[in-house]
Design a protein around this motif. Structure first.
Motif, PDB file in Angstrom:
ATOM      1  N   ALA A  61      56.281  89.865  -6.158  1.00  7.41           N
ATOM      2  CA  ALA A  61      56.534  88.581  -7.005  1.00  7.41           C
ATOM      3  C   ALA A  61      55.359  87.974  -7.127  1.00  7.41           C
ATOM      4  O   ALA A  61      54.408  88.072  -6.594  1.00  7.41           O
ATOM      5  CB  ALA A  61      57.444  87.924  -6.116  1.00  7.41           C
ATOM      6  N   PRO A  62      55.078  87.258  -8.202  1.00  6.41           N
ATOM      7  CA  PRO A  62      54.099  86.256  -8.611  1.00  6.41           C
ATOM      8  C   PRO A  62      53.893  85.354  -7.397  1.00  6.41           C
ATOM      9  O   PRO A  62      54.974  84.978  -6.694  1.00  6.41           O
ATOM     10  CB  PRO A  62      54.575  85.661  -9.798  1.00  6.41           C
ATOM     11  N   GLU A  63      52.617  84.632  -7.211  1.00  8.71           N
ATOM     12  CA  GLU A  63      52.435  83.740  -6.023  1.00  8.71           C
ATOM     13  C   GLU A  63      53.205  82.645  -6.195  1.00  8.71           C
ATOM     14  O   GLU A  63      53.739  82.306  -5.118  1.00  8.71           O
ATOM     15  CB  GLU A  63      50.834  83.631  -6.239  1.00  8.71           C
ATOM     16  N   ILE A  64      53.396  82.075  -7.585  1.00  7.85           N
ATOM     17  CA  ILE A  64      54.384  80.906  -7.453  1.00  7.85           C
ATOM     18  C   ILE A  64      55.656  81.114  -6.870  1.00  7.85           C
ATOM     19  O   ILE A  64      56.468  80.267  -6.408  1.00  7.85           O
ATOM     20  CB  ILE A  64      54.248  80.198  -8.882  1.00  7.85           C
ATOM     21  N   THR A  65      55.959  82.316  -7.110  1.00  3.25           N
ATOM     22  CA  THR A  65      57.445  82.601  -6.810  1.00  3.25           C
ATOM     23  C   THR A  65      57.712  82.613  -5.182  1.00  3.25           C
ATOM     24  O   THR A  65      58.519  82.196  -4.904  1.00  3.25           O
ATOM     25  CB  THR A  65      58.089  83.934  -7.586  1.00  3.25           C
ATOM     26  N   THR A  66      56.669  83.275  -4.587  1.00  7.50           N
ATOM     27  CA  THR A  66      56.612  83.375  -3.264  1.00  7.50           C
ATOM     28  C   THR A  66      56.399  82.010  -2.597  1.00  7.50           C
ATOM     29  O   THR A  66      57.001  81.767  -1.531  1.00  7.50           O
ATOM     30  CB  THR A  66      55.385  84.214  -2.816  1.00  7.50           C
ATOM     31  N   ALA A  67      55.307  81.269  -3.194  1.00  2.86           N
ATOM     32  CA  ALA A  67      55.296  79.851  -2.664  1.00  2.86           C
ATOM     33  C   ALA A  67      56.326  79.193  -2.883  1.00  2.86           C
ATOM     34  O   ALA A  67      56.570  78.312  -1.759  1.00  2.86           O
ATOM     35  CB  ALA A  67      54.111  79.234  -3.438  1.00  2.86           C
ATOM     36  N   MET A  78      70.960  92.790  -6.555  1.00  5.41           N
ATOM     37  CA  MET A  78      69.679  92.822  -7.110  1.00  5.41           C
ATOM     38  C   MET A  78      68.540  92.989  -6.305  1.00  5.41           C
ATOM     39  O   MET A  78      67.513  94.065  -6.407  1.00  5.41           O
ATOM     40  CB  MET A  78      69.399  91.610  -7.963  1.00  5.41           C
ATOM     41  N   MET A  79      68.613  92.319  -4.960  1.00  3.70           N
ATOM     42  CA  MET A  79      67.537  92.400  -4.065  1.00  3.70           C
ATOM     43  C   MET A  79      67.579  93.626  -3.483  1.00  3.70           C
ATOM     44  O   MET A  79      66.618  94.393  -2.820  1.00  3.70           O
ATOM     45  CB  MET A  79      67.667  91.324  -2.956  1.00  3.70           C
ATOM     46  N   ALA A  80      68.879  94.184  -3.204  1.00  6.30           N
ATOM     47  CA  ALA A  80      69.055  95.531  -2.645  1.00  6.30           C
ATOM     48  C   ALA A  80      68.469  96.863  -3.223  1.00  6.30           C
ATOM     49  O   ALA A  80      68.172  97.487  -3.049  1.00  6.30           O
ATOM     50  CB  ALA A  80      70.700  95.736  -2.083  1.00  6.30           C
ATOM     51  N   HIS A  81      68.659  96.284  -4.463  1.00  8.49           N
ATOM     52  CA  HIS A  81      68.217  97.487  -5.603  1.00  8.49           C
ATOM     53  C   HIS A  81      66.578  97.701  -5.664  1.00  8.49           C
ATOM     54  O   HIS A  81      66.154  98.702  -5.716  1.00  8.49           O
ATOM     55  CB  HIS A  81      68.633  96.922  -7.007  1.00  8.49           C
ATOM     56  N   MET A 112      62.453  87.357   1.503  1.00  9.15           N
ATOM     57  CA  MET A 112      61.288  87.472   1.557  1.00  9.15           C
ATOM     58  C   MET A 112      60.802  88.861   1.447  1.00  9.15           C
ATOM     59  O   MET A 112      59.860  89.385   0.851  1.00  9.15           O
ATOM     60  CB  MET A 112      60.777  86.825   2.887  1.00  9.15           C
ATOM     61  N   GLN A 113      61.560  89.796   2.032  1.00 10.05           N
ATOM     62  CA  GLN A 113      61.356  91.312   2.061  1.00 10.05           C
ATOM     63  C   GLN A 113      61.416  91.714   0.424  1.00 10.05           C
ATOM     64  O   GLN A 113      60.566  92.643   0.125  1.00 10.05           O
ATOM     65  CB  GLN A 113      62.392  92.037   2.775  1.00 10.05           C
ATOM     66  N   TYR A 114      62.547  91.186  -0.132  1.00 15.61           N
ATOM     67  CA  TYR A 114      62.426  91.630  -1.600  1.00 15.61           C
ATOM     68  C   TYR A 114      61.305  90.905  -2.443  1.00 15.61           C
ATOM     69  O   TYR A 114      60.672  91.884  -3.224  1.00 15.61           O
ATOM     70  CB  TYR A 114      63.846  90.943  -2.374  1.00 15.61           C
ATOM     71  N   LEU A 115      60.802  89.766  -2.192  1.00 17.81           N
ATOM     72  CA  LEU A 115      59.606  89.130  -3.022  1.00 17.81           C
ATOM     73  C   LEU A 115      58.441  90.208  -2.667  1.00 17.81           C
ATOM     74  O   LEU A 115      57.534  90.378  -3.506  1.00 17.81           O
ATOM     75  CB  LEU A 115      59.526  87.783  -2.350  1.00 17.81           C
ATOM     76  N   ALA A 116      58.143  90.695  -1.528  1.00 16.31           N
ATOM     77  CA  ALA A 116      57.075  91.597  -1.016  1.00 16.31           C
ATOM     78  C   ALA A 116      57.221  92.910  -1.606  1.00 16.31           C
ATOM     79  O   ALA A 116      56.294  93.339  -2.390  1.00 16.31           O
ATOM     80  CB  ALA A 116      56.935  91.669   0.460  1.00 16.31           C
TER      81      ALA A 116
END
Length: 406
Positions: A314-320, A265-268, A306-310
């Motif tokens: 992603a929402p701030e809470i997910t990244t945090a 999923m992250m690769a997609h 982290m690359q995928y979230l960027a």
């Protein structure tokens, strides 16, 4: 039980004394390099006297200057308070000790008269007789032994120094409480689960790093931490080897499926329909990959995450939440403190972005490590119910009080 016990009964160096342990010590003045106490359970009449301050005074007088004392203790049909009473008695006498799991519900306290426990001497395993005895079993390794460690005088001292009553001949707490514990089928849940959460706050407090596991087997698969380490090592094996092992390991097969699904999923690159639900898989895969590691992060996993979230915005809470997990895994305590504040600032933090024990224990320890005692207190009070009696909360609370006094 021959031949397993032949070294005890067939060795001319063995001497047996059929005698009460305290009477035996009282009648002699010899000193020993090793004294190991594994009596019957303390609910048996008279046995609780072998877990008292006075008995440990006797042991100390009969240990050689560099001697080591081992105290077995069970975690079933007993409670945390009674074990704390035993530890308080031992704590008064021995300048150094550490606790090790020997089974899911058994521990061994290893104590020394020195300021530090001596390091294990693995050369003894190469002695011809010992090597022959152990040739039939899966070897105990340095990695496994370190995983079985569950605290020490350093980590438990702040709590034991705060008025925990020691078991003694004159205050026989164990004698009075052991039968009750057995009758009520109690369990010392706090001690049984000290190493269970993903963030090992005891290891962090004593700066004891545990690297990512490298061994795909263990001598103690029945102990959760050791089994989690083998799962981590197998997940880090080359794909072909991991697939081959998964064919006969159901737990590994499930973990490998979660890991590969998340990676795909992250690769997609597309965002999930439900970020919170998706992040539960992230937490599970992170735990599978790291196992009981402490102060060591799988940077390949976190780099991809982290690359995928960027990319997926992603929402701030997910990244945090992801940054908090990463910082705690790597022991980057300034980053962990900041990320914990961001997670707590989000109104949805209580819905389960980060495991509750990781958020509280990790956040408090991170703030203590950077000297933010007031922030640690605010976080602790917010995430700990009033009057909490669980062992982890009590240990953290004792550290907080010690820091506030300083």
């Amino acid at each position: 039980f021959l031949p397993a016990n032949r070294r005890v009964f067939d060795d001319p160096r063995s001497r047996f004394a059929i005698e009460d342990a305290r009477a035996f010590f009282a009648a002699g003045d010899r000193r020993y390099d090793l004294i190991l106490s594994e009596p019957s359970n303390p609910w048996v009449s008279g046995v609780s006297s072998l877990f008292t301050r006075e008995f440990y005074d006797q042991v100390d007088r009969h240990l050689a200057p560099n001697g080591v004392f081992g105290q077995w203790i069970h975690l079933y049909e007993i409670d945390d308070e009674l074990i704390l009473g035993i530890l308080a008695a031992l704590h008064e006498r021995f300048p150094s000790y550490a606790l090790f799991y020997t089974a899911p519900m058994d521990m061994l306290i290893v104590a020394s008269r020195g300021d530090e426990l001596p390091s294990p001497d693995w050369a003894v395993l190469q002695f011809p007789g010992v090597a022959a005895d152990l040739a039939r079993v899966v070897p105990l390794t340095a990695q496994t032994l370190e995983l079985l460690r569950a605290g020490s005088r350093t980590t438990l001292g702040p709590l034991l120094d705060r008025g925990i009553v020691a078991n003694s001949d004159f205050r026989p707490l164990l004698d009075l409480g052991a039968e009750r514990g057995r009758f009520l089928s109690r369990t010392a849940e706090g001690f049984a689960s000290l190493n269970a959460p993903r963030f090992n706050f005891l290891a962090a407090l004593e700066r004891r790093r545990i690297p990512l596991a490298a061994e795909i087997g263990t001598a103690t698969p029945e102990i959760d931490n050791a089994r989690a380490a083998t799962l981590s090592a197998r997940l880090h094996a080359p794909d072909t080897a991991a697939t081959r092992m998964a064919a006969r390991d159901g737990q590994l097969a499930s973990a490998l499926y979660r890991k590969r699904t998340l990676e795909a999923m992250m690769a997609h690159g597309a965002p999930p329909a439900d970020w919170e639900l998706w992040f539960r898989t992230v937490v599970a895969v992170e735990s599978d990959l790291h196992g009981p590691a402490a102060g060591a992060a799988d940077e390949r996993f976190y780099g991809a995450l982290m690359q995928y979230l960027a990319r997926a915005k992603a929402p701030e809470i997910t990244t945090a939440a992801a940054q908090l997990m990463h910082a705690l895994a790597a022991w980057d305590f300034p980053a962990a403190s900041s990320a914990a504040d961001r997670v707590l600032a989000d109104p949805s933090f209580g819905t389960g972005w980060v495991p509750p024990d990781m958020l509280r224990d990790g956040g408090v320890v991170a703030k203590l490590m950077i000297g933010d005692v007031a922030g640690a207190r605010r976080l602790y009070d917010r995430l700990t119910s009033a009057g909490a009696t669980d062992l982890r909360a009590r240990i953290l609370g004792a550290y907080l009080l010690a820091a506030e006094r300083d």
